[in-house]
Design an enzyme around this catalytic site. Structure first.
Site, PDB file in Angstrom:
ATOM      1  N   ASP A  75       4.977   4.659   7.915  1.00 22.13           N
ATOM      2  CA  ASP A  75       4.328   3.890   8.977  1.00 22.13           C
ATOM      3  C   ASP A  75       5.198   3.784  10.228  1.00 22.13           C
ATOM      4  O   ASP A  75       5.013   2.882  11.036  1.00 22.13           O
ATOM      5  CB  ASP A  75       4.005   2.476   8.471  1.00 22.13           C
ATOM      6  CG  ASP A  75       2.842   2.447   7.497  1.00 22.13           C
ATOM      7  OD1 ASP A  75       2.242   3.502   7.236  1.00 22.13           O
ATOM      8  OD2 ASP A  75       2.536   1.349   6.988  1.00 22.13           O
TER       9      ASP A  75
ATOM     10  N   ASP B 236       0.814  -1.212   0.000  1.00 21.50           N
ATOM     11  CA  ASP B 236       0.000   0.000   0.000  1.00 21.50           C
ATOM     12  C   ASP B 236       0.852   1.269   0.000  1.00 21.50           C
ATOM     13  O   ASP B 236       0.319   2.375   0.140  1.00 21.50           O
ATOM     14  CB  ASP B 236      -0.979   0.015   1.172  1.00 21.50           C
ATOM     15  CG  ASP B 236      -0.306  -0.076   2.537  1.00 21.50           C
ATOM     16  OD1 ASP B 236       0.738  -0.745   2.651  1.00 21.50           O
ATOM     17  OD2 ASP B 236      -0.828   0.520   3.505  1.00 21.50           O
ATOM     18  N   HIS B 237       2.146   1.106  -0.192  1.00 26.22           N
ATOM     19  CA  HIS B 237       3.058   2.243  -0.317  1.00 26.22           C
ATOM     20  C   HIS B 237       3.810   2.249  -1.652  1.00 26.22           C
ATOM     21  O   HIS B 237       4.343   3.290  -2.037  1.00 26.22           O
ATOM     22  CB  HIS B 237       4.050   2.265   0.850  1.00 26.22           C
ATOM     23  CG  HIS B 237       3.380   2.508   2.169  1.00 26.22           C
ATOM     24  ND1 HIS B 237       3.375   3.736   2.781  1.00 26.22           N
ATOM     25  CD2 HIS B 237       2.653   1.690   2.960  1.00 26.22           C
ATOM     26  CE1 HIS B 237       2.681   3.654   3.909  1.00 26.22           C
ATOM     27  NE2 HIS B 237       2.240   2.417   4.032  1.00 26.22           N
TER      28      HIS B 237
END
Length: 260
Positions: free
Chosen positions: A138, A65-66
């Site tokens: 994150d 997701d990055h």
């Protein structure tokens, strides 16, 4: 958001289920970077709305997701992909691996790179000192921190301590909207923290209006984030770790959050 004293414009948008995407635009040259690529379509929509052209991607770590939009965006824009050298083999399309002590230029805007292992072993953050802005992926969240998927508590404590040492007014652009859940946990381990109680109520009001709780600031996190407060006697007493080394209290706080 726009501040005429800053050399950059930062455009923030929600995507996927709980991610935030960011576009960073250097006013002097027009250079524009996506901070991570959670959703290529959403990034392209934001670029169109702003009238910007994507010149760079700045990846913080290798999770899907990055980096999931890297190749589609590179194919469309021919942009340069910069990412953590410790994870270069996991960053699709990487052109420029970077690590601790490196500087990168986005047009006329300079970011220093800091390696922040813990969530992943090669995680990095980008700190634009002139804009008082850090893109932290994150590693740290509003009142929280990333899970230790690859690194150790010692590594994450060191990474968080580096972020906590940035100037207090520094804005921290986190990658997820996890704040309400983080606040609930924070209150469970820091229940006498009046500033935390007020902030939790403020967060509930923001989310009731679907307003982002990100970015946060270093000062706010120092005051209310239990993972930065692992050396504080009140928090240590609440988790039955009175007198412990901060890193040990941090490890216990992270364990409690994992099971919260």
């Amino acid at each position: 958001m726009k501040d005429t004293l800053m050399p950059m414009d930062i455009r923030q948008f929600a995507c996927l289920s709980d991610n935030y995407g960011y576009l960073v635009h250097d006013r002097e040259t027009g250079a524009t970077a996506a901070i991570d690529t959670p959703d290529a379509e959403a990034i392209n929509c934001e670029l169109d709305a702003a009238g910007w052209k994507l010149t760079h991607i700045l990846n913080t770590h290798h999770h899907w997701d990055h980096v999931g939009g890297n190749l589609a965006l590179k194919e469309k824009w021919g942009c340069t992909i910069i990412g953590p050298k410790g994870e270069a083999d996991k960053i699709p399309g990487i052109d420029q691996p970077v690590g601790e002590g490196d500087d990168i230029m986005l047009g006329a805007s300079k970011a220093s790179v800091h390696t922040t292992p813990g969530h992943t072993l090669g995680h990095i953050v980008y700190y634009f000192a002139d804009d008082r802005a850090a893109f932290v992926g994150d590693t740290i969240f509003t009142m929280g921190c990333g899970r230790l998927f690859e690194g150790t508590a010692e590594q994450m404590w060191s990474s968080l301590s580096m972020i906590a040492a940035l100037p207090p007014e520094t804005k921290l652009y986190c990658a997820h909207e996890y704040t309400q859940a983080n606040a609930a946990f924070a209150l469970s381990v820091d229940p006498e923290n009046d500033e935390l109680k007020k902030r939790s109520a403020d967060v509930d009001a923001l989310r009731a209006n679907n307003t982002p709780t990100v970015p946060t600031t270093v000062a706010l996190e120092r005051a209310t984030n239990p993972f930065l407060r692992a050396g504080e006697p009140a928090l240590q007493a609440a988790i039955k770790m009175a007198g412990a080394k901060p890193v040990d209290a941090f490890a216990e706080t992270r364990r409690l959050k994992d099971n919260f």
